[in-house]
Structures are given as C-alpha cells and as structure tokens.
Enzyme design. Structure first.
Site, short mmCIF file in Angstrom:
data_model
loop_
_atom_site.label_atom_id
_atom_site.label_comp_id
_atom_site.label_asym_id
_atom_site.label_seq_id
_atom_site.Cartn_x
_atom_site.Cartn_y
_atom_site.Cartn_z
CG ASN A 9 42.14 12.11 -4.83
OD1 ASN A 9 42.73 11.02 -4.90
ND2 ASN A 9 40.84 12.21 -4.58
CE LYS A 11 39.05 12.00 -7.65
NZ LYS A 11 37.72 12.44 -8.01
CG HIS A 98 37.26 11.38 -2.10
ND1 HIS A 98 36.31 11.03 -3.02
CD2 HIS A 98 37.94 12.43 -2.63
CE1 HIS A 98 36.42 11.83 -4.07
NE2 HIS A 98 37.39 12.69 -3.86
CD GLU A 100 35.79 9.78 -6.43
OE1 GLU A 100 36.92 9.29 -6.24
OE2 GLU A 100 35.59 10.79 -7.15
CD GLU A 170 37.14 16.80 -2.58
OE1 GLU A 170 37.92 17.20 -3.45
OE2 GLU A 170 36.95 15.59 -2.36
N GLY A 176 34.50 15.94 -10.37
CA GLY A 176 34.63 15.26 -11.66
C GLY A 176 33.53 15.60 -12.65
CB SER A 216 35.21 20.75 -11.38
OG SER A 216 34.53 19.54 -11.59
P1 PGA Z 1 38.05 16.66 -9.41
O1 PGA Z 1 38.17 15.75 -8.09
O2 PGA Z 1 39.06 17.77 -9.25
O3 PGA Z 1 38.37 15.75 -10.55
O4 PGA Z 1 36.65 17.18 -9.44
C1 PGA Z 1 38.38 16.32 -6.84
C2 PGA Z 1 38.40 15.23 -5.80
O5 PGA Z 1 37.62 14.28 -5.94
O6 PGA Z 1 39.17 15.28 -4.83
#
Ligand code: PGA
Length: 254
Positions: A9, A11, A98, A100, A170, A176, A216
């Site tokens: 992803n 982003k 997601h 976010e 997640e 993140g 992460s």
């Molecule tokens: P990350 O993000 O691996 O940077 O924690 C995962 C995601 O948001 O899909």
C-alpha cells in the site's frame, strides 16, 4: 486452498516516475520468488494504475490495486474516481475501509458496504480493512469492533460475492507506528475473523478466505506473523516503498 497475498500500500507517496521505477524494480526482484498459490499486489495511487497494469502483463502472479473507489457508479462527484474507472486501468483489486480513510475521510461501515457492492459489481476484488484503535483494545472492545465492522461492512454479501473479498486485519495502533501486534495477538484476531466468517457463511468459505495482517509489517517480523495458522500474508505500508524490504517480505512464503 486459499491464496497467500503480500500486498503493498503505497499510500500518497511516489510521483509518476518514481512509482514506475519502484514497480519495475519490485517486479524484477519478485518475479522468480512468487511460489505456489501466492500473489503479489501493488496498490498505488490512481495515477500509476494503468502504467503498472501494463508493466505487470505477463506476470500472472503480480496484480495491481487502487486504494479507494467511490460508492456511486458515476456522476457529478468532482475529484472522485469510480470503480469502473479503476477496473478499466487493468487494476484488479481495491483497498476499502483503510483506517486512514475511516479516520480522515469519515468513512463508516455503511458507506463501506456501498463501496464494496460497487467495487464487486465492477469486477474489482476488495481488500477490506478492519481493526481496532488503541482505546478500543485497552477497553477490551477489540472483538466487538471487529465483529461489527465485518457484519455492517460485509454481512449483506452473498457467498459468491464474499468469495471475491480479501480481509486485512490492521490494528490502528500498529499502522505506521513501528509497533506491531505480536504474532499471538494477530493470530487470535485472525482465528476470530475466520470463525465469524464460518458462522456467517460456512466453514469452507471461511477456510478459503485470505486474511492479511497489516501494521508495521517488515522483513524481520513477517516470518513469525506469516507462520501463524490463520495469517495468509500482509498488507504492507512503509516497507512496500523499499524494493528490497518488500521483496524480502514476499520471499517469506518460500
Ligand atoms: P505500515 O502500514 O506497514 O506502514 O504500518 C500498513 C497499512 O497502513 O496498510
């Protein structure tokens, strides 16, 4: 047997040329590493989709996905992108829900149910994200949150429709942050999700559903996470922006 999937992803990162360069590197590195029933999906910003889909032609185990699509088929929604448009680029997947999007764009389960329908109608496979916040985990509400997200977002789907869906667990507190769920914590939720699917549909559907872990995930922690019985791969944010790290995660299944 259910598919193993490592999905990146990106982003809101990488301009057009940077994205093409990274993808070419990734394809070169992963093309001989994807084994058995595994596939690699790269979920890029919309601007890259068509070019990446062209580059992925000829690699049947590499697929492209978007990170969002609108719930309506078309119309006066300035700045938005429809599922049909996404599909027409050659992309096969779309991330929906997601955290976010839930947090910054107010996407709730009802909206996500509508987005899922439209994505499926247009031939896209949703990578449907669910997960609890830190407050919800600390209040011991994580199972309830997951159950509600599944029920309200996907509960209306027929068996045939549900079979097109990939689930990504997640935990919001792990995204993140560099803080990953332990393999035991992740496995516990993944087993719970599979059980919920078995109750809603049947055991065979549950056994065939790919459930990814995200938050992460990196080359160091992926081996232990992916070794869990109900973890079928990962949704990778930060580490998908580095070709070496992403490839190392893809290789975990070898
Ligand atoms: P990350 O993000 O691996 O940077 O924690 C995962 C995601 O948001 O899909």
């Amino acid at each position: 047997m259910r598919k193993k999937i490592v999905a990146g992803n990106w982003k809101m990162n990488l301009d057009y040329n940077e994205g093409l360069a990274l993808f070419s590197e990734v394809v070169n590195m992963v093309k001989d590493e994807i084994t058995g029933s595994q596939i690699t999906v790269v979920c890029s910003p919309y601007i890259h989709l068509h070019s990446l889909a062209q580059l992925a032609k000829g690699y049947d185990k590499v697929a492209i996905g978007a990170q969002n699509a609108h719930q309506n088929e078309s119309g006066a929604y300035t700045g938005e992108i429809s599922a049909k448009m996404v599909r027409s680029t050659g992309a096969e997947y779309v991330i929906l829900g997601h955290s976010e999007r839930r947090q910054y764009f107010g996407e709730d389960n009802q909206l996500l149910a509508a987005k899922t329908d439209t994505a499926l109608k247009n031939g896209l496979k949703p990578i449907f994200c669910i997960g609890e916040t830190l407050e919800e985990r600390e209040a011991d509400q994580h199972f309830d949150v997951i159950k509600t997200q599944l029920k309200e977002g996907l509960g209306h789907l027929s068996t045939e429709q549900f079979e097109q869906v990939v689930i990504a667990y997640e935990p919001v507190w792990a995204i993140g942050t560099g803080k990953t769920a332990s393999a035991e914590q992740a496995q516990e939720i993944h087993a719970f999700i599979r059980n919920e699917i078995a109750e809603a549909y049947n055991q065979e559907v549950a056994d065939n559903t790919t459930i990814l872990y995200g938050g992460s995930c990196n080359p160091k922690n992926a081996p232990e996470l992916f070794a869990q019985a109900d973890i079928d791969g990962g949704l990778i944010g930060g580490a998908s922006l580095k070709s070496r790290d992403f490839t190392d995660i893809v290789k975990v299944f070898n």
